[in-house]
Design a protein around this motif. Structure first.
Motif, PDB file in Angstrom:
ATOM      1  N   SER A  10      36.312  36.920  35.943  1.00 29.22           N
ATOM      2  CA  SER A  10      36.871  37.400  34.432  1.00 29.22           C
ATOM      3  C   SER A  10      37.504  37.068  34.169  1.00 29.22           C
ATOM      4  CB  SER A  10      35.300  38.142  33.720  1.00 29.22           C
ATOM      5  OG  SER A  10      36.254  38.242  32.572  1.00 29.22           O
ATOM      6  N   ASN A  11      38.071  38.643  35.262  1.00 28.39           N
ATOM      7  CA  ASN A  11      39.360  38.964  35.288  1.00 28.39           C
ATOM      8  C   ASN A  11      40.796  38.305  35.536  1.00 28.39           C
ATOM      9  OD1 ASN A  11      38.837  40.801  33.485  1.00 28.39           O
ATOM     10  ND2 ASN A  11      38.059  42.179  34.780  1.00 28.39           N
ATOM     11  N   LEU A  12      40.236  38.014  36.804  1.00 30.06           N
ATOM     12  CA  LEU A  12      41.743  36.811  37.801  1.00 30.06           C
ATOM     13  C   LEU A  12      41.199  35.286  38.166  1.00 30.06           C
ATOM     14  CD1 LEU A  12      41.008  39.454  40.194  1.00 30.06           C
ATOM     15  CD2 LEU A  12      42.540  39.340  38.509  1.00 30.06           C
ATOM     16  N   HIS A  13      40.081  34.763  37.277  1.00 22.91           N
ATOM     17  CA  HIS A  13      39.536  33.077  37.079  1.00 22.91           C
ATOM     18  C   HIS A  13      40.331  32.516  38.213  1.00 22.91           C
ATOM     19  CE1 HIS A  13      39.706  34.237  33.194  1.00 22.91           C
ATOM     20  NE2 HIS A  13      41.109  34.730  32.990  1.00 22.91           N
ATOM     21  N   ILE A  14      39.378  33.693  39.193  1.00 28.93           N
ATOM     22  CA  ILE A  14      39.270  33.038  40.837  1.00 28.93           C
ATOM     23  C   ILE A  14      37.507  33.325  41.602  1.00 28.93           C
ATOM     24  CG2 ILE A  14      41.866  33.078  41.873  1.00 28.93           C
ATOM     25  CD1 ILE A  14      41.028  36.063  42.796  1.00 28.93           C
ATOM     26  N   ASP A  15      38.029  31.989  42.054  1.00 31.45           N
ATOM     27  CA  ASP A  15      36.384  31.850  43.167  1.00 31.45           C
ATOM     28  C   ASP A  15      36.542  33.784  44.007  1.00 31.45           C
ATOM     29  OD1 ASP A  15      33.893  32.032  44.188  1.00 31.45           O
ATOM     30  OD2 ASP A  15      34.186  29.920  44.695  1.00 31.45           O
ATOM     31  N   PRO A  16      35.790  34.419  43.810  1.00 29.00           N
ATOM     32  CA  PRO A  16      35.945  35.786  44.718  1.00 29.00           C
ATOM     33  C   PRO A  16      34.817  35.256  46.145  1.00 29.00           C
ATOM     34  CG  PRO A  16      33.664  36.337  43.428  1.00 29.00           C
ATOM     35  CD  PRO A  16      34.539  34.870  42.835  1.00 29.00           C
ATOM     36  N   THR A  17      34.505  34.340  45.823  1.00 27.86           N
ATOM     37  CA  THR A  17      33.907  33.177  46.995  1.00 27.86           C
ATOM     38  C   THR A  17      34.645  32.449  48.191  1.00 27.86           C
ATOM     39  OG1 THR A  17      32.410  31.447  46.231  1.00 27.86           O
ATOM     40  CG2 THR A  17      31.430  33.624  46.628  1.00 27.86           C
ATOM     41  N   ALA A  18      35.910  32.664  47.844  1.00 27.14           N
ATOM     42  CA  ALA A  18      36.871  31.358  48.431  1.00 27.14           C
ATOM     43  C   ALA A  18      37.118  32.094  49.620  1.00 27.14           C
ATOM     44  CB  ALA A  18      37.751  30.910  47.156  1.00 27.14           C
ATOM     45  N   GLY A  19      37.764  33.080  49.312  1.00 26.56           N
ATOM     46  CA  GLY A  19      38.474  34.086  50.753  1.00 26.56           C
ATOM     47  C   GLY A  19      38.428  34.916  51.447  1.00 26.56           C
ATOM     48  N   SER A  20      38.604  35.629  52.150  1.00 25.62           N
ATOM     49  CA  SER A  20      37.956  36.762  53.223  1.00 25.62           C
ATOM     50  C   SER A  20      37.269  37.970  52.597  1.00 25.62           C
ATOM     51  CB  SER A  20      38.764  37.162  54.405  1.00 25.62           C
ATOM     52  OG  SER A  20      40.312  37.863  53.758  1.00 25.62           O
ATOM     53  N   ASP A  21      36.902  38.781  52.990  1.00 27.06           N
ATOM     54  CA  ASP A  21      36.669  39.812  52.684  1.00 27.06           C
ATOM     55  C   ASP A  21      37.035  40.560  51.972  1.00 27.06           C
ATOM     56  OD1 ASP A  21      33.495  39.533  53.604  1.00 27.06           O
ATOM     57  OD2 ASP A  21      33.443  40.430  55.259  1.00 27.06           O
ATOM     58  N   GLU A  22      38.573  41.100  53.099  1.00 29.81           N
ATOM     59  CA  GLU A  22      39.728  42.032  52.614  1.00 29.81           C
ATOM     60  C   GLU A  22      40.103  41.089  51.415  1.00 29.81           C
ATOM     61  OE1 GLU A  22      39.206  39.985  55.569  1.00 29.81           O
ATOM     62  OE2 GLU A  22      38.846  42.183  56.752  1.00 29.81           O
ATOM     63  N   ASP A  23      40.018  40.103  50.863  1.00 36.20           N
ATOM     64  CA  ASP A  23      40.211  39.013  49.654  1.00 36.20           C
ATOM     65  C   ASP A  23      39.839  39.671  48.670  1.00 36.20           C
ATOM     66  OD1 ASP A  23      42.256  37.684  50.703  1.00 36.20           O
ATOM     67  OD2 ASP A  23      41.652  35.900  51.245  1.00 36.20           O
ATOM     68  N   PHE A  24      38.412  39.867  48.647  1.00 29.44           N
ATOM     69  CA  PHE A  24      37.148  40.362  48.354  1.00 29.44           C
ATOM     70  C   PHE A  24      37.158  41.357  47.193  1.00 29.44           C
ATOM     71  CE2 PHE A  24      33.214  41.812  46.982  1.00 29.44           C
ATOM     72  CZ  PHE A  24      32.603  40.641  45.421  1.00 29.44           C
ATOM     73  N   ALA A  25      38.107  42.427  48.775  1.00 31.59           N
ATOM     74  CA  ALA A  25      38.366  43.429  48.655  1.00 31.59           C
ATOM     75  C   ALA A  25      39.455  43.666  47.316  1.00 31.59           C
ATOM     76  CB  ALA A  25      38.268  45.174  49.758  1.00 31.59           C
ATOM     77  N   GLN A  26      40.491  42.950  48.053  1.00 37.43           N
ATOM     78  CA  GLN A  26      41.950  43.294  46.854  1.00 37.43           C
ATOM     79  C   GLN A  26      41.073  43.070  45.232  1.00 37.43           C
ATOM     80  OE1 GLN A  26      44.675  41.227  49.108  1.00 37.43           O
ATOM     81  NE2 GLN A  26      46.337  41.972  47.225  1.00 37.43           N
ATOM     82  N   TRP A  27      40.295  42.158  45.400  1.00 40.13           N
ATOM     83  CA  TRP A  27      40.428  41.279  43.944  1.00 40.13           C
ATOM     84  C   TRP A  27      39.692  41.663  43.393  1.00 40.13           C
ATOM     85  CZ3 TRP A  27      39.435  35.424  46.163  1.00 40.13           C
ATOM     86  CH2 TRP A  27      39.878  35.417  46.914  1.00 40.13           C
ATOM     87  N   TYR A  28      38.575  42.738  43.553  1.00 43.66           N
ATOM     88  CA  TYR A  28      37.986  43.846  42.820  1.00 43.66           C
ATOM     89  C   TYR A  28      38.333  45.243  42.328  1.00 43.66           C
ATOM     90  CZ  TYR A  28      34.187  46.360  42.077  1.00 43.66           C
ATOM     91  OH  TYR A  28      32.480  47.538  41.355  1.00 43.66           O
ATOM     92  N   ALA A  29      39.529  45.024  43.624  1.00 47.49           N
ATOM     93  CA  ALA A  29      40.275  46.267  43.163  1.00 47.49           C
ATOM     94  C   ALA A  29      40.825  46.188  42.114  1.00 47.49           C
ATOM     95  CB  ALA A  29      41.421  46.478  43.932  1.00 47.49           C
ATOM     96  N   GLN A  30      41.777  44.943  41.699  1.00 44.69           N
ATOM     97  CA  GLN A  30      42.724  44.408  40.903  1.00 44.69           C
ATOM     98  C   GLN A  30      41.796  43.918  39.839  1.00 44.69           C
ATOM     99  OE1 GLN A  30      44.075  41.112  42.675  1.00 44.69           O
ATOM    100  NE2 GLN A  30      45.929  42.446  44.007  1.00 44.69           N
ATOM    101  N   ALA A  31      40.445  43.739  39.504  1.00 42.00           N
ATOM    102  CA  ALA A  31      39.570  42.794  38.566  1.00 42.00           C
ATOM    103  C   ALA A  31      39.461  44.284  38.147  1.00 42.00           C
ATOM    104  CB  ALA A  31      38.896  42.561  39.041  1.00 42.00           C
ATOM    105  N   LEU A  32      38.821  45.430  38.630  1.00 44.29           N
ATOM    106  CA  LEU A  32      38.727  46.946  38.177  1.00 44.29           C
ATOM    107  C   LEU A  32      40.022  47.480  37.403  1.00 44.29           C
ATOM    108  CD1 LEU A  32      36.772  48.207  40.829  1.00 44.29           C
ATOM    109  CD2 LEU A  32      35.590  48.154  38.447  1.00 44.29           C
ATOM    110  N   TRP A  33      40.854  47.440  38.513  1.00 43.05           N
ATOM    111  CA  TRP A  33      41.865  47.891  37.254  1.00 43.05           C
ATOM    112  C   TRP A  33      42.643  47.155  35.932  1.00 43.05           C
ATOM    113  CZ3 TRP A  33      46.781  45.414  36.237  1.00 43.05           C
ATOM    114  CH2 TRP A  33      48.139  46.791  35.728  1.00 43.05           C
ATOM    115  N   LEU A  34      42.032  45.837  35.858  1.00 43.19           N
ATOM    116  CA  LEU A  34      42.431  45.294  34.831  1.00 43.19           C
ATOM    117  C   LEU A  34      41.417  45.545  33.596  1.00 43.19           C
ATOM    118  CD1 LEU A  34      42.980  41.803  35.944  1.00 43.19           C
ATOM    119  CD2 LEU A  34      45.070  43.221  34.537  1.00 43.19           C
TER     120      LEU A  34
END
Length: 64
Positions: A19-43
């Protein structure tokens, strides 16, 4: 019950990232997921704060 809660948390995290980043959260690594989740929460926090501030201003203006 713990497994269901874990799955629900993952599903909700994925929805927030999509919803917030418009990307597939399963496309990257676990580290990517954690970073994207933190960014999405911040937004989400920023959006909710801005919405609360806007509503407060609108209601304060109506009282004046």
């Amino acid at each position: 019950m713990e497994g269901k809660e874990d799955k629900d948390g993952f599903v909700k995290a994925c929805a927030l990232i999509r919803s917030n980043l418009h990307i597939d959260p399963t496309a990257g690594s676990d580290e990517d997921f954690a970073q994207w989740y933190a960014q999405a929460l911040w937004l989400e926090e920023i959006r909710l704060k801005n919405q609360a501030d806007l509503l407060a201003r609108l209601f304060l203006e109506k009282k004046s």
